[in-house]
Design an enzyme around this catalytic site. Structure first.
Site, PDB file in Angstrom:
ATOM      1  N   ASP A   1       0.377   5.407   0.510  1.00  0.00           N
ATOM      2  CA  ASP A   1      -0.596   6.269   0.814  1.00  0.00           C
ATOM      3  C   ASP A   1      -0.409   7.644   1.018  1.00  0.00           C
ATOM      4  O   ASP A   1       0.626   8.066   1.401  1.00  0.00           O
ATOM      5  CB  ASP A   1      -0.952   6.060   2.435  1.00  0.00           C
ATOM      6  CG  ASP A   1      -1.353   4.556   2.834  1.00  0.00           C
ATOM      7  OD1 ASP A   1      -2.490   4.275   1.892  1.00  0.00           O
ATOM      8  OD2 ASP A   1      -1.200   4.075   3.856  1.00  0.00           O
TER       9      ASP A   1
ATOM     10  N   GLU B   1      -2.752  10.626   3.048  1.00  0.00           N
ATOM     11  CA  GLU B   1      -4.303  10.830   3.739  1.00  0.00           C
ATOM     12  C   GLU B   1      -4.138  12.157   4.197  1.00  0.00           C
ATOM     13  O   GLU B   1      -3.134  12.748   4.671  1.00  0.00           O
ATOM     14  CB  GLU B   1      -3.941   9.867   5.089  1.00  0.00           C
ATOM     15  CG  GLU B   1      -4.664   8.423   4.709  1.00  0.00           C
ATOM     16  CD  GLU B   1      -4.854   7.827   5.801  1.00  0.00           C
ATOM     17  OE1 GLU B   1      -5.775   7.058   5.935  1.00  0.00           O
ATOM     18  OE2 GLU B   1      -3.782   7.565   6.677  1.00  0.00           O
TER      19      GLU B   1
ATOM     20  N   GLU C   1       0.828  -1.132   0.041  1.00  0.00           N
ATOM     21  CA  GLU C   1       0.010   0.020  -0.126  1.00  0.00           C
ATOM     22  C   GLU C   1       1.029   1.423  -0.053  1.00  0.00           C
ATOM     23  O   GLU C   1       2.070   1.359   0.590  1.00  0.00           O
ATOM     24  CB  GLU C   1      -0.959  -0.003   1.292  1.00  0.00           C
ATOM     25  CG  GLU C   1      -1.701   1.126   1.511  1.00  0.00           C
ATOM     26  CD  GLU C   1      -2.730   0.975   2.598  1.00  0.00           C
ATOM     27  OE1 GLU C   1      -3.131  -0.130   3.009  1.00  0.00           O
ATOM     28  OE2 GLU C   1      -3.051   2.134   3.357  1.00  0.00           O
TER      29      GLU C   1
END
Ligand SMILES: *[C@@H]1O[C@H](CO)[C@@H](O)[C@H](O)[C@H]1NC(C)=O
Length: 291
Positions: free
Chosen positions: A108, A110, A106
């Protein structure tokens, strides 16, 4: 002479292999109808402007999310995002690549909302083969609520680079061979985004709650570009030849490193690699690398 000819032929063959245009059906860039599907939140996720604009919203009942129709194994992926404006405290807008299943990979971005006038936090992380705990956080050099800005992930076999408006903010290098640090290079990933209630932790560690009188909260997306990404299909990664395909070998050169250092100096508010309290038995191995 013979040998030179052979080398020439070999190089030609290599070039052809690398640059052979693979005819995969690429949806028109920037068309959300072709490229993504809204996966939850019902009508809170909406594609408009003939596919040019996507909005996610969050109200007291639910957030919403979408995912790319295709999976990718390496590429350059761009998205323009305008995060929840005004008082967005407690909201989290997640934009990331992820593979499926256990031991997932993953990458990311955010965006942690904040009260009006208080700065957003851009939180980044990476999981490789199921292992995460590699957060870095930034306060950007602009207010991401006011305009669209471009958030890019370059993911190639050498490194992963996160960019904001083409400025590198983070790099994760492939040191699997040298240091045994797992690197995402086998599992295809989809692009995901979601807007959800993170007020148990997001803003000032959970102290500031969502003000529901401001709902619905809305984040906007446009210009999703995957044209330089390798589409994964039928067990194979198909890369399209483009003149702008240089992402395949992109690493940070001296100028890029300078920009990265600058962001680290001026905008980084948390780095797992400096958190010796959290890792009392020694920092993760990749933290020993020079930038
Ligand atoms: C919100 O603003 C406060 C006060 O400026 C700051 O300490 C905090 O890091 C900001 N961001 C988040 C996500 O809490």
């Amino acid at each position: 002479m013979e040998r030179r000819k052979m080398i020439y032929l070999r190089n030609l063959l290599l070039l052809l292999l690398i640059d052979l245009p693979v005819l995969v059906s690429h949806a028109a860039a920037d068309d959300f109808f072709n490229n993504v599907e809204i996966t939850w939140g019902g009508s809170r996720g909406e594609i408009m402007d003939r596919g040019g604009l996507l909005q996610l919203s969050l109200d007291k009942i639910s957030g919403s999310g979408f995912q790319s129709k295709q999976e990718y194994l390496f590429g350059r992926i761009d998205m323009q995002i305008k995060v929840v404006p005004d008082n967005s405290a407690g909201t989290v807008t997640a934009y990331y690549l992820s593979s499926q299943g256990d031991s997932h990979d993953e990458i990311d971005f955010e965006f942690l909302g904040n009260l009006s006038g208080e700065p957003y936090t851009l939180h980044t992380n990476i999981y490789s083969q199921g292992k995460g705990n590699r957060e870095q956080q930034f306060q950007l050099w602009f207010d991401p609520r006011l305009e669209f800005h471009t958030y890019t992930i370059i993911w190639n076999p050498t490194n992963i680079i996160w960019y904001v408006d083409n400025v590198p903010i983070r790099v994760f290098r492939n040191v699997q061979e040298q240091l045994g640090v797992p690197y995402p290079e086998k599992q295809p990933q989809r692009v995901y985004s979601s807007l959800w209630n993170g007020d148990s932790w997001a803003t000032r560690g959970g102290l500031v709650k969502i003000d529901w009188s401001q709902a619905p909260f809305t984040a906007s997306y446009r210009n999703f570009q995957t044209i330089n990404a390798c589409v994964f299909s039928n067990g194979k990664s198909l890369c399209r030849s483009t003149t702008t395909g240089s992402w395949r070998t992109t690493t940070l050169d001296v100028a890029g490193l300078g920009k990265l250092q600058n962001v680290r100096r001026n905008n980084m508010i948390y780095d797992y690699c400096s958190d010796t309290k959290r890792f009392p038995h020694g920092l993760p191995l990749e933290c020993s690398l020079e930038l």
